[in-house]
Enzyme design. Structure first.
Site, PDB file in Angstrom:
ATOM      1  N   GLU A 168       0.826  -1.209   0.000  1.00 14.95           N
ATOM      2  CA  GLU A 168       0.000   0.000   0.000  1.00 14.95           C
ATOM      3  C   GLU A 168       0.862   1.263   0.000  1.00 14.95           C
ATOM      4  O   GLU A 168       0.506   2.264  -0.604  1.00 14.95           O
ATOM      5  CB  GLU A 168      -0.939   0.013   1.214  1.00 14.95           C
ATOM      6  CG  GLU A 168      -1.988  -1.066   1.198  1.00 14.95           C
ATOM      7  CD  GLU A 168      -2.999  -0.881   0.077  1.00 14.95           C
ATOM      8  OE1 GLU A 168      -2.625  -1.109  -1.092  1.00 14.95           O
ATOM      9  OE2 GLU A 168      -4.148  -0.520   0.357  1.00 14.95           O
ATOM     10  N   THR A 216      -5.602   7.446  -5.500  1.00 14.24           N
ATOM     11  CA  THR A 216      -5.674   7.618  -4.052  1.00 14.24           C
ATOM     12  C   THR A 216      -4.932   8.892  -3.638  1.00 14.24           C
ATOM     13  O   THR A 216      -5.409   9.659  -2.799  1.00 14.24           O
ATOM     14  CB  THR A 216      -5.057   6.393  -3.337  1.00 14.24           C
ATOM     15  OG1 THR A 216      -5.771   5.239  -3.772  1.00 14.24           O
ATOM     16  CG2 THR A 216      -5.172   6.501  -1.833  1.00 14.24           C
TER      17      THR A 216
HETATM   18  P1  ADP Z   1      -6.975   1.022  -5.285  1.00 12.63           P
HETATM   19  O1  ADP Z   1      -7.610   1.829  -4.173  1.00 12.63           O
HETATM   20  O2  ADP Z   1      -8.028   0.493  -6.230  1.00 12.63           O
HETATM   21  O3  ADP Z   1      -6.010   0.006  -4.802  1.00 12.63           O
HETATM   22  P2  ADP Z   1      -4.836   2.821  -5.764  1.00 12.63           P
HETATM   23  O4  ADP Z   1      -4.909   4.063  -6.563  1.00 12.63           O
HETATM   24  O5  ADP Z   1      -4.664   2.904  -4.300  1.00 12.63           O
HETATM   25  O6  ADP Z   1      -6.151   2.006  -6.147  1.00 12.63           O
HETATM   26  O7  ADP Z   1      -3.650   1.881  -6.249  1.00 12.63           O
HETATM   27  C1  ADP Z   1      -3.450   1.586  -7.541  1.00 12.63           C
HETATM   28  C2  ADP Z   1      -2.010   1.949  -7.892  1.00 12.63           C
HETATM   29  O8  ADP Z   1      -1.133   0.893  -7.505  1.00 12.63           O
HETATM   30  C3  ADP Z   1      -1.872   2.132  -9.381  1.00 12.63           C
HETATM   31  O9  ADP Z   1      -1.023   3.225  -9.594  1.00 12.63           O
HETATM   32  C4  ADP Z   1      -1.207   0.850  -9.825  1.00 12.63           C
HETATM   33  O10 ADP Z   1      -0.403   1.041 -10.969  1.00 12.63           O
HETATM   34  C5  ADP Z   1      -0.367   0.460  -8.624  1.00 12.63           C
HETATM   35  N1  ADP Z   1      -0.137  -0.997  -8.555  1.00 12.63           N
HETATM   36  C6  ADP Z   1       1.057  -1.638  -8.521  1.00 12.63           C
HETATM   37  N2  ADP Z   1       0.883  -2.960  -8.454  1.00 12.63           N
HETATM   38  C7  ADP Z   1      -0.432  -3.190  -8.444  1.00 12.63           C
HETATM   39  C8  ADP Z   1      -1.224  -4.381  -8.386  1.00 12.63           C
HETATM   40  N3  ADP Z   1      -0.675  -5.597  -8.350  1.00 12.63           N
HETATM   41  N4  ADP Z   1      -2.557  -4.248  -8.379  1.00 12.63           N
HETATM   42  C9  ADP Z   1      -3.115  -3.024  -8.427  1.00 12.63           C
HETATM   43  N5  ADP Z   1      -2.436  -1.865  -8.479  1.00 12.63           N
HETATM   44  C10 ADP Z   1      -1.106  -1.941  -8.489  1.00 12.63           C
END
Ligand code: ADP
Length: 274
Positions: A129, A182
């Site tokens: 995260e 986020t």
């Molecule tokens: P969510 O709340 O849906 O998790 P976020 O914006 O917090 O969305 O996180 C998504 C971010 O994390 C994107 O920038 C994405 O490229 C990155 N990321 C890296 N690895 C992963 C993964 N395995 N799954 C999802 N997002 C990923």
């Protein structure tokens, strides 16, 4: 010992209106699938990602970062290969990154014979995260790992509590086809909270937890209110007020922004209402 496992990595709703950064719940029908395999080749690799355009480099993918943090802590020099079958869109607000982080550490711990309990895996999933949003929050990874509703009672030291989940409670989630990062939705939040708003918010948080334990659906509904974050963040989601009004009219107990949005969730008593 098993070498490979195929897992379901559940999506989650964080915040649940009154519990910014501390409350979350797990969805049992929406999530990713992952195949995690122990290999002879030392190091973490991500051999396959289907359903999303995400980095395969283990340093740039949350699954790789979380597994590396876990292996380092356990002092294990093993090889791990990860396949990710994405069903949750990144940036949708239902814990896409958390599902990958939590799923990956859960599977590796399982394949290593469960040296850690699920609750002890949370700090490693939080490292994923940190990569995704710059903030090692636990409100998605905790329910993804523990199931049901969870409360992060404290971040320092980390103290996560699994809460009771009433069986008639159903979640409805709609996902507007826009992306909110986020990091962006965090930037609209104010750093200080006036006392009157804080009082309303912690009253509702206590009420929601009490409502979950006593399976008092009316109380859950009365408590699903957010006077601090939602008024600022909802501006980023077109027609949010309209959707909320109609969800409540249709019998939902409460309705709010899922995580950092743009997904909107409602909780209802009974499947038909949901
Ligand atoms: P969510 O709340 O849906 O998790 P976020 O914006 O917090 O969305 O996180 C998504 C971010 O994390 C994107 O920038 C994405 O490229 C990155 N990321 C890296 N690895 C992963 C993964 N395995 N799954 C999802 N997002 C990923």
């Amino acid at each position: 010992m098993e070498k490979s496992v195929r897992i379901f990595a559940p999506a989650t709703i964080a915040n649940l209106s009154c519990g910014f950064d501390v409350l979350g719940c797990c969805l049992d029908t929406v999530g990713d699938e992952m195949v995690i395999t122990l290999t002879d080749k030392y190091g973490v690799s991500i051999s396959k990602i289907e359903g999303a355009d995400l980095p395969k480099s283990p340093e740039k993918n949350v699954a790789g970062v979380a597994v590396n943090a876990l292996l380092k802590y356990l002092g294990k020099n093993v090889g791990v290969d990860i396949e990710i079958y994405k069903k949750i869109k990144a940036g949708s607000g239902i814990g896409s990154s958390a599902a990958s982080s939590a799923g990956a550490v859960w599977a590796v711990n399982y394949l290593l014979g469960n040296p850690l309990k699920n609750v002890e895996l949370i700090p490693f999933a939080m490292e994923g995260e940190r990569l995704a949003s710059g903030n090692a929050h636990a409100d998605n990874v905790a329910p993804s790992l523990l199931g049901g509703f969870t409360l992060v009672r404290s971040y320092d030291p980390l103290d996560v509590i699994a809460l009771h989940s009433p069986d008639q409670l159903y979640a409805t989630v709609i996902h507007p086809q826009i992306e909110i990062k986020t990091a962006d939705s965090r930037s609209v939040i104010k750093q200080n909270v006036p006392l009157d708003k804080a009082i309303t918010q912690w009253g509702n948080l206590g009420g929601l937890v009490a409502g979950l334990y006593s399976e008092n659906y009316e109380l859950i509904g009365r408590s699903l209110k957010d006077v601090i974050i939602e008024p600022l963040r909802s501006i980023l989601i077109p027609a949010f007020d309209n959707v909320k009004e109609n969800a409540l009219k249709a019998g939902a107990l409460g309705c709010g922004i899922s995580g950092s949005g743009p997904s909107i969730f409602a909780l209802s008593k009974g499947y038909d209402t949901a």
